[in-house]
Write an enzyme that holds these catalytic residues in place. Structure first.
Site, mmCIF file in Angstrom:
data_model
loop_
_atom_site.group_PDB
_atom_site.id
_atom_site.type_symbol
_atom_site.label_atom_id
_atom_site.label_comp_id
_atom_site.label_asym_id
_atom_site.label_seq_id
_atom_site.Cartn_x
_atom_site.Cartn_y
_atom_site.Cartn_z
ATOM 1 N N ASP A 99 0.841 -1.207 0.000
ATOM 2 C CA ASP A 99 0.000 0.000 0.000
ATOM 3 C C ASP A 99 0.871 1.250 0.000
ATOM 4 O OD1 ASP A 99 -2.256 -1.540 0.073
ATOM 5 O OD2 ASP A 99 -2.731 -1.153 2.182
ATOM 6 N N THR B 270 -22.150 -5.639 4.804
ATOM 7 C CA THR B 270 -21.695 -4.493 5.590
ATOM 8 C C THR B 270 -22.292 -3.233 4.953
ATOM 9 O OG1 THR B 270 -19.615 -4.490 4.344
ATOM 10 C CG2 THR B 270 -19.591 -5.589 6.479
ATOM 11 N N THR C 218 -9.498 2.685 5.548
ATOM 12 C CA THR C 218 -8.942 1.696 4.614
ATOM 13 C C THR C 218 -8.729 0.363 5.351
ATOM 14 O OG1 THR C 218 -7.645 3.569 3.820
ATOM 15 C CG2 THR C 218 -7.253 1.441 2.751
ATOM 16 N N ASP D 34 -11.661 -5.523 5.670
ATOM 17 C CA ASP D 34 -10.742 -6.658 5.869
ATOM 18 C C ASP D 34 -10.680 -7.031 7.349
ATOM 19 O OD1 ASP D 34 -10.212 -6.512 3.171
ATOM 20 O OD2 ASP D 34 -8.483 -5.196 3.441
ATOM 21 N N SER E 2 -10.057 -1.154 13.988
ATOM 22 C CA SER E 2 -9.057 -0.933 12.928
ATOM 23 C C SER E 2 -9.097 0.489 12.373
ATOM 24 C CB SER E 2 -9.249 -1.942 11.789
ATOM 25 O OG SER E 2 -10.350 -1.572 10.983
#
Ligand code: RIB
Length: 309
Positions: free
Chosen positions: A14, A222, A250, A254, A284
């Site tokens: 990334d 989601t 971001t 996940d 997260s």
């Protein structure tokens, strides 16, 4: 007893810019910070599950280059299983160009799959025994389709439950959906795969019904600020989003998937696993980055107890 989770998916590096806002087409915006780190939906989900306490092995592919070393260095630091991080002699490691709006914490991403978009039949055969012996297989859509299809078929024929996070959004043949036990799209992915525009809980239910009619056993959609909706043939529930101070969304999906499959691998039912996903995703987004932002088990358990205990 914990079931073994196998994640078959992408690793990419990334390359992330933080910026006061996302640029318009043709516009240049002065950013405030740059970072480089491990990413890719498959890898992020494997890291999230590992940190959440799962027994997880990631199958992915990197090039023999500096970006490939970002993967192996990170996994070694995390003490993750690197036996199935395959090396490609001809293709470079993939990368993702990410821009994060520092005010809204929203992002936009362009992914180049690189080596993990070039998984071969031979690569799949190398991990056949691992897949057949798994307790649960987790896949996404960031690797090449032919390899993914073979992996899903192997798992299905071996009776291994399959969780599909259909991201990034891509149309899929019904033949694939028939083999899937749990599908975990966001609103746009759900719309592409079911034809139902998902804006409300009623829409999510209609989209979930389409998935069930195609043979999927359980559905989790989601819904961003609305939370997450889960449904099987007996029950459904809309679980509200947890309010946290988000700095970077971001990889939130996940994290959700990693926490969700960890709970499933420990025998939790769909609706308990939904809560694990919700808590993992919420934690997260309170820190920058993707894989490095995944929370550890103790934090997940603390927030879970506080909210749902
Ligand atoms: O889901 C977030 C991920 O999508 C990022 O890490 C980026 O690599 C893209 O694959």
């Amino acid at each position: 007893m914990k079931k073994k989770i196998v994640v078959f998916g992408s690793f990419v590096v990334d390359l992330t810019a933080r910026s006061p806002r996302l640029p318009m087409p043709g516009e240049t915006v002065l950013g405030s910070a740059f970072s480089m780190g491990p990413g890719g939906k498959g890898s992020n989900q494997a890291v999230a599950a590992h940190r959440a306490g799962a027994d997880v092995t990631l199958v992915t592919k990197v090039g023999q280059d500096v970006f490939g070393a970002v993967a192996t260095d990170f996994y070694e630091r995390e003490r993750m299983d690197t036996r199935y991080v395959l090396k490609d002699a001809h293709h470079e490691t993939g990368c993702a160009l990410i821009t994060v709006d520092e005010h809204s914490a929203q992002n936009e991403i362009v992914v180049i799959s690189g080596a993990c978009g070039c998984l071969t039949e031979g690569d799949v055969e190398k991990c056949r025994a691992l897949i057949e012996g798994a307790g649960l297989l987790l896949v996404q859509l960031e690797v090449n389709f032919d390899a993914l299809f073979r992996v899903i078929k192997i798992a299905h024929e071996a009776g291994v439950p399959i969780v599909l996070n259909p991201a990034p959004a891509k149309e899929l043949p019904d033949e694939i959906l028939r083999m899937i036990d749990v599908v975990t799209p966001n609103e746009t992915e759900a719309q592409l795969l079911t034809g139902v525009e998902v804006k409300t809980e009623a829409d999510a239910r209609r989209a979930a019904e389409v998935f069930l009619s195609k043979g999927v056993k359980q559905v989790v959609i989601t819904l961003g600020s609305m939370g997450a909706f889960a449904m099987d043939r007996e029950r459904s529930e809309l679980l509200p989003r947890l309010e946290v101070e988000a700095v970077d969304t971001t990889g939130a999906g996940d994290a959700f998937n990693g926490g969700f499959v960890t709970a499933l691998s420990e025998g939790a039912d769909l609706f308990t696993a939904l809560r694990w996903g919700n808590v993992t995703g919420a934690l997260s987004v309170t820190r920058l980055g993707t894989a490095p932002a995944m929370p550890r088990r103790a934090e997940i358990e603390t927030l879970y107890q506080k909210v749902y205990g």
